[in-house]
Structure formats: C-alpha cells, structure tokens
Design an enzyme around this catalytic site. Sequence first.
Site, PDB file in Angstrom:
ATOM      1  N   ASP A  21     -56.900 -49.814  35.130  1.00  0.00           N
ATOM      2  CA  ASP A  21     -57.270 -51.201  34.877  1.00  0.00           C
ATOM      3  C   ASP A  21     -58.742 -51.274  34.527  1.00  0.00           C
ATOM      4  O   ASP A  21     -59.562 -50.503  35.041  1.00  0.00           O
ATOM      5  CB  ASP A  21     -57.023 -52.058  36.124  1.00  0.00           C
ATOM      6  CG  ASP A  21     -55.557 -52.393  36.317  1.00  0.00           C
ATOM      7  OD1 ASP A  21     -54.867 -52.669  35.315  1.00  0.00           O
ATOM      8  OD2 ASP A  21     -55.093 -52.373  37.473  1.00  0.00           O
ATOM      9  N   HIS A  73     -49.306 -53.152  28.690  1.00  0.00           N
ATOM     10  CA  HIS A  73     -50.323 -52.871  29.715  1.00  0.00           C
ATOM     11  C   HIS A  73     -49.801 -51.840  30.719  1.00  0.00           C
ATOM     12  O   HIS A  73     -50.479 -50.847  31.008  1.00  0.00           O
ATOM     13  CB  HIS A  73     -50.710 -54.172  30.436  1.00  0.00           C
ATOM     14  CG  HIS A  73     -51.622 -53.964  31.601  1.00  0.00           C
ATOM     15  ND1 HIS A  73     -52.996 -53.996  31.485  1.00  0.00           N
ATOM     16  CD2 HIS A  73     -51.358 -53.720  32.913  1.00  0.00           C
ATOM     17  CE1 HIS A  73     -53.532 -53.773  32.677  1.00  0.00           C
ATOM     18  NE2 HIS A  73     -52.563 -53.606  33.563  1.00  0.00           N
ATOM     19  N   GLU A  74     -48.607 -52.067  31.249  1.00  0.00           N
ATOM     20  CA  GLU A  74     -48.059 -51.141  32.256  1.00  0.00           C
ATOM     21  C   GLU A  74     -47.783 -49.761  31.656  1.00  0.00           C
ATOM     22  O   GLU A  74     -48.018 -48.741  32.305  1.00  0.00           O
ATOM     23  CB  GLU A  74     -46.807 -51.729  32.906  1.00  0.00           C
ATOM     24  CG  GLU A  74     -47.043 -53.031  33.671  1.00  0.00           C
ATOM     25  CD  GLU A  74     -48.137 -52.967  34.728  1.00  0.00           C
ATOM     26  OE1 GLU A  74     -48.387 -51.888  35.312  1.00  0.00           O
ATOM     27  OE2 GLU A  74     -48.763 -54.018  34.981  1.00  0.00           O
TER      28      GLU A  74
END
Length: 187
Positions: free
Chosen positions: A134, A124-125
Amino acid sequence: MFRRTVLGVAVTLLGLVGVAAPQAGATVEPQVSTAAVVLTYDDSQAAEFVDAVAAGAEVWNTHVTNVQLQKAEPGTEADITIIANDGWPQATLGPFFPGEGGATVWYGRQAVNDGYNLVRIASHELGHVLGLPDMKPGPCESLMSGSTGGVDCANVNPNAEEIAAVEANYAGGRIAAPHKGTVVVDR
C-alpha cells in the site's frame, strides 16, 4: 607470420559482421528468457465479482509485460485464489511465482457497499499479489493508494512507478519483495 596475418584478417572480418569474441578473463552473461511469467487465478469463489476480477487482471496484462494473469482452467491448481467475503478487501503480498501457491485475494463486500470502484478494488488487490505494498495516504492517480484515493476515485490503472516495480519484480524471474506472504489489510 602467415598465422598472425590470417588471424588478424579473421578478427577483422568477425568485427565487420558484428561478431565479437569475449576478451580474456571476461565473463559471458547467460541469456535471460524474455517470456512473461504467467500466474493463474481461480475465481470460482469470487461470486458476483468474477467480472471485476477479470477486468482487474486485464488492467495489469495491458500495463506490464514481465508477468501476465490468466484465469485457471477448471480442475487445475491456480497460483492465486480469489474469495468474495463480507469484510474489507485484502490480499497476500507477493511477488508470487508459478507453483508457489498461497496467494489469496479476499474481495471484500464492505468496500463495495461503501461505494468503492469494483475494478479498482480488484486491480489494487492483484497489485499486492504482484508485490506492491500500500502507498497510503495517496492520491487517486496511485492505484496502490487504495481507499485513500477516495470513494469517487475511478482510476483502475497503475502509475508509472507501480508498473516499473512490478516489471522489476518479474524481470528474469527474480523475487524482489522482502515481505512475501504477508497479508495486507486494505483500510
């Protein structure tokens, strides 16, 4: 007459072998390199999350072709710095390109302590560094839904839209994200 006939035969032969001359006034598009952009990451400050970061990078490497993430060789300057800390995970929003520096992922222990999947956090990061914001709230099937996917969400893979966005960000070396350099705090 002879010249016109020879020219006509030459044009016909070129057409048969698949060679076409540009028409008058037509522009010829330059060839775009199909080589992937390679971004290096430094995990020397990732502490206990080194393996999760490598797995998160591999997730992206198996899903996209226009950009690849590689661990930097010791002593070289990396494009992405991974830092373990006690806060919540966050990252600098890209897309970043080699030599630009400044991309940072803070791999926060708070999310780990809350029970979130280690590789999901990393992929995700890294998605932020590759230019994805996001997508909250969102379902577990969306990697960029982050924490709104729930503590039980073990999906570490980007969905088709996320893959397409990263591929577009790195197609032909174009920079597509307007908010490059913003720190995204994932909560």
